[in-house]
Design an enzyme around this catalytic site. Structure first.
Site, PDB file in Angstrom:
ATOM      1  N   ARG A   9       0.854  -1.192   0.000  1.00  0.00           N
ATOM      2  CA  ARG A   9       0.000   0.000   0.000  1.00  0.00           C
ATOM      3  C   ARG A   9       0.886   1.236   0.000  1.00  0.00           C
ATOM      4  O   ARG A   9       1.872   1.301   0.723  1.00  0.00           O
ATOM      5  CB  ARG A   9      -0.881  -0.020   1.250  1.00  0.00           C
ATOM      6  CG  ARG A   9      -1.974   1.026   1.228  1.00  0.00           C
ATOM      7  CD  ARG A   9      -2.770   1.039   2.527  1.00  0.00           C
ATOM      8  NE  ARG A   9      -2.176   1.941   3.504  1.00  0.00           N
ATOM      9  CZ  ARG A   9      -2.837   2.484   4.533  1.00  0.00           C
ATOM     10  NH1 ARG A   9      -4.110   2.186   4.729  1.00  0.00           N
ATOM     11  NH2 ARG A   9      -2.242   3.288   5.366  1.00  0.00           N
TER      12      ARG A   9
ATOM     13  N   TYR B  26      -3.543  11.300   7.223  1.00  0.00           N
ATOM     14  CA  TYR B  26      -3.687   9.869   7.486  1.00  0.00           C
ATOM     15  C   TYR B  26      -2.671   9.052   6.686  1.00  0.00           C
ATOM     16  O   TYR B  26      -2.465   9.300   5.496  1.00  0.00           O
ATOM     17  CB  TYR B  26      -5.102   9.386   7.108  1.00  0.00           C
ATOM     18  CG  TYR B  26      -5.150   7.887   7.044  1.00  0.00           C
ATOM     19  CD1 TYR B  26      -5.253   7.146   8.212  1.00  0.00           C
ATOM     20  CD2 TYR B  26      -4.996   7.219   5.838  1.00  0.00           C
ATOM     21  CE1 TYR B  26      -5.209   5.767   8.180  1.00  0.00           C
ATOM     22  CE2 TYR B  26      -4.947   5.836   5.796  1.00  0.00           C
ATOM     23  CZ  TYR B  26      -5.056   5.116   6.971  1.00  0.00           C
ATOM     24  OH  TYR B  26      -5.000   3.749   6.935  1.00  0.00           O
TER      25      TYR B  26
ATOM     26  N   ASP C  77      -5.259   3.836  -0.033  1.00  0.00           N
ATOM     27  CA  ASP C  77      -6.418   4.042   0.841  1.00  0.00           C
ATOM     28  C   ASP C  77      -6.851   5.511   0.787  1.00  0.00           C
ATOM     29  O   ASP C  77      -6.093   6.391   1.189  1.00  0.00           O
ATOM     30  CB  ASP C  77      -6.034   3.653   2.273  1.00  0.00           C
ATOM     31  CG  ASP C  77      -7.232   3.529   3.207  1.00  0.00           C
ATOM     32  OD1 ASP C  77      -8.322   4.004   2.838  1.00  0.00           O
ATOM     33  OD2 ASP C  77      -7.066   2.951   4.298  1.00  0.00           O
TER      34      ASP C  77
ATOM     35  N   HIS D 152      -9.410   6.574   2.473  1.00  0.00           N
ATOM     36  CA  HIS D 152      -9.870   6.829   3.846  1.00  0.00           C
ATOM     37  C   HIS D 152     -11.099   7.736   3.929  1.00  0.00           C
ATOM     38  O   HIS D 152     -11.141   8.676   4.735  1.00  0.00           O
ATOM     39  CB  HIS D 152      -8.718   7.362   4.705  1.00  0.00           C
ATOM     40  CG  HIS D 152      -8.639   6.689   6.039  1.00  0.00           C
ATOM     41  ND1 HIS D 152      -8.961   7.319   7.205  1.00  0.00           N
ATOM     42  CD2 HIS D 152      -8.282   5.433   6.387  1.00  0.00           C
ATOM     43  CE1 HIS D 152      -8.802   6.474   8.228  1.00  0.00           C
ATOM     44  NE2 HIS D 152      -8.391   5.324   7.747  1.00  0.00           N
TER      45      HIS D 152
ATOM     46  N   GLU E 258      -9.075   2.007  -1.984  1.00  0.00           N
ATOM     47  CA  GLU E 258      -9.864   1.648  -0.801  1.00  0.00           C
ATOM     48  C   GLU E 258     -10.630   2.850  -0.260  1.00  0.00           C
ATOM     49  O   GLU E 258     -10.111   3.975  -0.263  1.00  0.00           O
ATOM     50  CB  GLU E 258      -8.873   1.127   0.243  1.00  0.00           C
ATOM     51  CG  GLU E 258      -9.403   0.951   1.634  1.00  0.00           C
ATOM     52  CD  GLU E 258      -8.308   0.416   2.554  1.00  0.00           C
ATOM     53  OE1 GLU E 258      -7.268  -0.064   2.061  1.00  0.00           O
ATOM     54  OE2 GLU E 258      -8.501   0.492   3.770  1.00  0.00           O
TER      55      GLU E 258
ATOM     56  N   GLU F 284     -14.051  -1.457   5.932  1.00  0.00           N
ATOM     57  CA  GLU F 284     -13.389  -1.698   7.226  1.00  0.00           C
ATOM     58  C   GLU F 284     -14.202  -1.157   8.396  1.00  0.00           C
ATOM     59  O   GLU F 284     -14.020  -1.609   9.513  1.00  0.00           O
ATOM     60  CB  GLU F 284     -11.959  -1.135   7.234  1.00  0.00           C
ATOM     61  CG  GLU F 284     -11.886   0.368   7.214  1.00  0.00           C
ATOM     62  CD  GLU F 284     -10.455   0.890   7.129  1.00  0.00           C
ATOM     63  OE1 GLU F 284      -9.661   0.329   6.355  1.00  0.00           O
ATOM     64  OE2 GLU F 284     -10.143   1.857   7.828  1.00  0.00           O
TER      65      GLU F 284
ATOM     66  N   ARG G  62     -13.700  -5.329   2.792  1.00  0.00           N
ATOM     67  CA  ARG G  62     -12.621  -4.998   3.720  1.00  0.00           C
ATOM     68  C   ARG G  62     -12.896  -5.371   5.172  1.00  0.00           C
ATOM     69  O   ARG G  62     -12.074  -5.104   6.056  1.00  0.00           O
ATOM     70  CB  ARG G  62     -12.384  -3.479   3.659  1.00  0.00           C
ATOM     71  CG  ARG G  62     -11.737  -3.028   2.392  1.00  0.00           C
ATOM     72  CD  ARG G  62     -10.252  -3.254   2.418  1.00  0.00           C
ATOM     73  NE  ARG G  62      -9.574  -2.440   3.401  1.00  0.00           N
ATOM     74  CZ  ARG G  62      -8.555  -2.844   4.151  1.00  0.00           C
ATOM     75  NH1 ARG G  62      -8.107  -4.070   4.072  1.00  0.00           N
ATOM     76  NH2 ARG G  62      -7.978  -2.019   4.996  1.00  0.00           N
TER      77      ARG G  62
ATOM     78  N   HIS H 160      -9.454  -6.249   6.715  1.00  0.00           N
ATOM     79  CA  HIS H 160      -8.728  -5.202   7.435  1.00  0.00           C
ATOM     80  C   HIS H 160      -7.745  -5.849   8.408  1.00  0.00           C
ATOM     81  O   HIS H 160      -8.139  -6.714   9.188  1.00  0.00           O
ATOM     82  CB  HIS H 160      -9.770  -4.376   8.197  1.00  0.00           C
ATOM     83  CG  HIS H 160      -9.298  -3.063   8.702  1.00  0.00           C
ATOM     84  ND1 HIS H 160      -9.871  -2.450   9.789  1.00  0.00           N
ATOM     85  CD2 HIS H 160      -8.329  -2.241   8.275  1.00  0.00           C
ATOM     86  CE1 HIS H 160      -9.276  -1.285  10.005  1.00  0.00           C
ATOM     87  NE2 HIS H 160      -8.339  -1.129   9.095  1.00  0.00           N
TER      88      HIS H 160
ATOM     89  N   GLU I  59      -4.552  -7.683   4.604  1.00  0.00           N
ATOM     90  CA  GLU I  59      -3.711  -6.585   5.103  1.00  0.00           C
ATOM     91  C   GLU I  59      -2.936  -7.099   6.313  1.00  0.00           C
ATOM     92  O   GLU I  59      -3.500  -7.762   7.185  1.00  0.00           O
ATOM     93  CB  GLU I  59      -4.596  -5.404   5.508  1.00  0.00           C
ATOM     94  CG  GLU I  59      -3.832  -4.177   5.973  1.00  0.00           C
ATOM     95  CD  GLU I  59      -4.784  -3.028   6.357  1.00  0.00           C
ATOM     96  OE1 GLU I  59      -5.939  -3.305   6.727  1.00  0.00           O
ATOM     97  OE2 GLU I  59      -4.356  -1.869   6.276  1.00  0.00           O
TER      98      GLU I  59
ATOM     99  N   TRP J  70     -11.996  11.863   8.325  1.00  0.00           N
ATOM    100  CA  TRP J  70     -10.558  11.599   8.524  1.00  0.00           C
ATOM    101  C   TRP J  70     -10.137  10.330   7.819  1.00  0.00           C
ATOM    102  O   TRP J  70     -10.810   9.354   7.864  1.00  0.00           O
ATOM    103  CB  TRP J  70     -10.262  11.465  10.027  1.00  0.00           C
ATOM    104  CG  TRP J  70      -8.857  11.051  10.268  1.00  0.00           C
ATOM    105  CD1 TRP J  70      -7.733  11.831  10.136  1.00  0.00           C
ATOM    106  CD2 TRP J  70      -8.390   9.759  10.672  1.00  0.00           C
ATOM    107  NE1 TRP J  70      -6.609  11.106  10.429  1.00  0.00           N
ATOM    108  CE2 TRP J  70      -6.984   9.831  10.756  1.00  0.00           C
ATOM    109  CE3 TRP J  70      -9.028   8.552  10.962  1.00  0.00           C
ATOM    110  CZ2 TRP J  70      -6.196   8.742  11.127  1.00  0.00           C
ATOM    111  CZ3 TRP J  70      -8.256   7.466  11.329  1.00  0.00           C
ATOM    112  CH2 TRP J  70      -6.848   7.563  11.414  1.00  0.00           C
TER     113      TRP J  70
HETATM  114  O1  EZ4 Z   1      -7.493   3.865   9.902  1.00  0.00           O
HETATM  115  O2  EZ4 Z   1      -7.296   0.769  11.606  1.00  0.00           O
HETATM  116  O3  EZ4 Z   1      -6.690   0.368   5.950  1.00  0.00           O
HETATM  117  N1  EZ4 Z   1      -6.456   0.637   7.069  1.00  0.00           N
HETATM  118  C1  EZ4 Z   1      -6.968   1.667   7.744  1.00  0.00           C
HETATM  119  C2  EZ4 Z   1      -6.589   1.752   9.191  1.00  0.00           C
HETATM  120  C3  EZ4 Z   1      -7.609   2.488  10.041  1.00  0.00           C
HETATM  121  C4  EZ4 Z   1      -7.365   2.144  11.478  1.00  0.00           C
HETATM  122  C5  EZ4 Z   1      -8.456   2.696  12.361  1.00  0.00           C
HETATM  123  O4  EZ4 Z   1      -8.405   2.083  13.581  1.00  0.00           O
HETATM  124  O5  EZ4 Z   1      -7.689   2.456   7.181  1.00  0.00           O
HETATM  125  O6  EZ4 Z   1      -5.344   2.344   9.287  1.00  0.00           O
HETATM  126 CO    CO Z   2      -8.372   1.631   5.325  1.00  0.00          CO
END
Ligand code: EZ4
Ligand code: CO
Length: 412
Positions: free
Chosen positions: A147, A159, A220, A222, A246, A272, A293, A322, A349, A412
């Site tokens: 990743r 992030y 990701d 996010h 993702e 996730e 996920r 996840h 992952e 976030w």
């Molecule tokens: O932000 O597990 O793909 N992985 C993620 C993680 C999440 C954390 C949150 O607890 O997006 O890093």
């Molecule tokens: Co993620």
């Protein structure tokens, strides 16, 4: 095989973990992971106050019945706290059943469908050199899929980028991504989607130029984009052949992915933060994603996630469970048993835990040549050293949150 004792164990080696430990009248023990990052104590209370009294005296062999009883008898359904609590009971019961049968859990789920599980790790960097070094270091550790997260010019802290690119002083282990902050209050991070959309394709171009076309690369998003922004990103990343993009949009709105799908062939992964098969109902039926996920820990355990993945399999959708460090070794082992057994496994992952965590949770899973295997110990194959666990009391920890330049709170 009756449940005689149920203990909720909180320990914080490197980070907080919540573990349910069941002991039967014939002395067998089963473990389940109930860790919900940043909200650990809510699950502890749900288990200790409301679930433990229901477990004592129950037949530990009745996994499906216990699942249905905990899910339906609460009246209040779903949600991360409830489903993590149920997941831990479910995992512990599978662990017990395996130990009672003398078989690893994957054998009870139908046996191995492959020799090992392809896993991906998290490379990140504040600049190109740091990112390339991180990719190389993952390749040296054996990762065959990686990743990619990169800092965005103009944004201080986002992030997925290791805040400390060197070694963690406590563990001696490099965490490429450990967002929860121990002690204090949530960190504020900043975000600008337009800068991100401009920058990320240049990062993937550089990574492809450096590492070639073969290496499977993931990214990701996010949950931070609108559907049309996600569509733009998917389209602009097409030349770099991602394994997946993702969480491109906030996942509550399943329909949002229709628009993304209409515009891009970049494979999509989501889920996730999903808890049940209901969160996937439309996404799967309309084939709006390619990978599921969900973690065993956050989706009601092996019993429920297997149902989600069996449903997904009818639409050629695969697993991509996840597996950040906030899933405990117990939750990771459960994922590996399930992943080994199902036909529609995609990728796992895998972020390695720190040394203290590995000392608390003795594992029999293995990591060789980029493949994970749950091992052949009866049950899940993870044992908790209570003396080690006792050394690390709970430390309050929060995930960060985002604000845009004008001060608006953002996903976030
Ligand atoms: O932000 O597990 O793909 N992985 C993620 C993680 C999440 C954390 C949150 O607890 O997006 O890093
Ligand atoms: Co993620």
């Amino acid at each position: 095989m009756r449940i005689e004792r149920a203990e909720v164990i909180v320990t914080s080696p490197d980070r907080n973990f919540v573990t349910l430990k069941l002991t039967t009248d014939d002395g067998l023990t089963g473990l389940g992971d109930a860790t919900l990052n940043g909200r650990e104590q809510a699950v502890v209370a749900y288990l200790a106050e409301h679930v433990v009294p229901l477990l004592l005296g129950r037949d530990a062999h009745r996994i499906e019945d216990t699942w249905q009883f905990l899910y339906r008898s609460a009246y209040w359904r779903r949600g991360p706290v409830t489903m993590a609590a149920i997941a831990s009971v479910d995992m512990a019961l599978w662990d017990l059943k395996g130990k009672a049968a003398g078989l690893p859990v994957y054998q009870l789920l139908g046996g191995a469908s492959r020799t090992g599980l392809l896993a991906y790790g998290h490379a990140s960097g504040r600049d190109e050199q740091e990112l390339f070094d991180s990719v190389r270091s993952h390749q040296e550790q054996g990762y065959r899929a990686i990743r990619i997260q990169a800092a965005v010019p103009g944004l201080k802290s986002i992030y997925g980028i290791a805040s400390n690119a060197t070694y963690d002083g406590n563990t001696g282990v490099r965490y490429d991504h450990e967002p929860a902050q121990r002690g204090g209050l949530p960190n504020e991070e900043d975000w600008d989607t337009r800068s991100y959309l401009r920058h990320i394709p240049t990062v993937f171009e550089a990574v492809r130029n450096e590492f070639g076309p073969e290496l499977p690369l993931l990214h990701d998003g996010h949950h931070r984009m609108t559907p049309i922004q996600a569509a733009q990103l998917g389209k602009s990343l097409e030349p770099y052949g991602l394994f997946w993009l993702e969480d491109c949009t906030p996942a509550e709105n399943q329909e949002a992915l229709r628009l993304v799908r209409q515009h891009t062939t970049t494979p999509l992964a989501i889920g996730e933060i999903f808890n049940t098969v209901w969160d996937y109902q439309q996404i799967v039926r309309e084939q709006l994603v390619d990978y599921v996920r969900s973690a065993v820990t956050h989706t009601g355990g092996i019993t429920h996630l297997k149902k989600v993945l069996d449903y997904a399999s009818q639409y050629q959708i695969k697993s991509g469970m996840h597996g950040p460090t906030d899933i405990s070794p117990v939750g990771m082992a459960a994922a590996m048993h399930l992943g080994l057994a199902i036909h529609n496994f995609g990728i796992q992952e895998y972020m390695r835990h720190g040394e203290k965590t590995d000392a608390v949770f003795q594992q029999s899973y293995t990591w060789q040549n980029g493949l994970l295997h749950p091992g052949d110990q009866p049950g899940l194959g993870v044992e908790l050293d209570t003396d080690e666990a006792g050394k690390y009391p709970y430390v309050r920890a929060y995930l960060p949150y985002n604000r845009l330049a004008d001060g608006t709170v953002h996903d976030w």
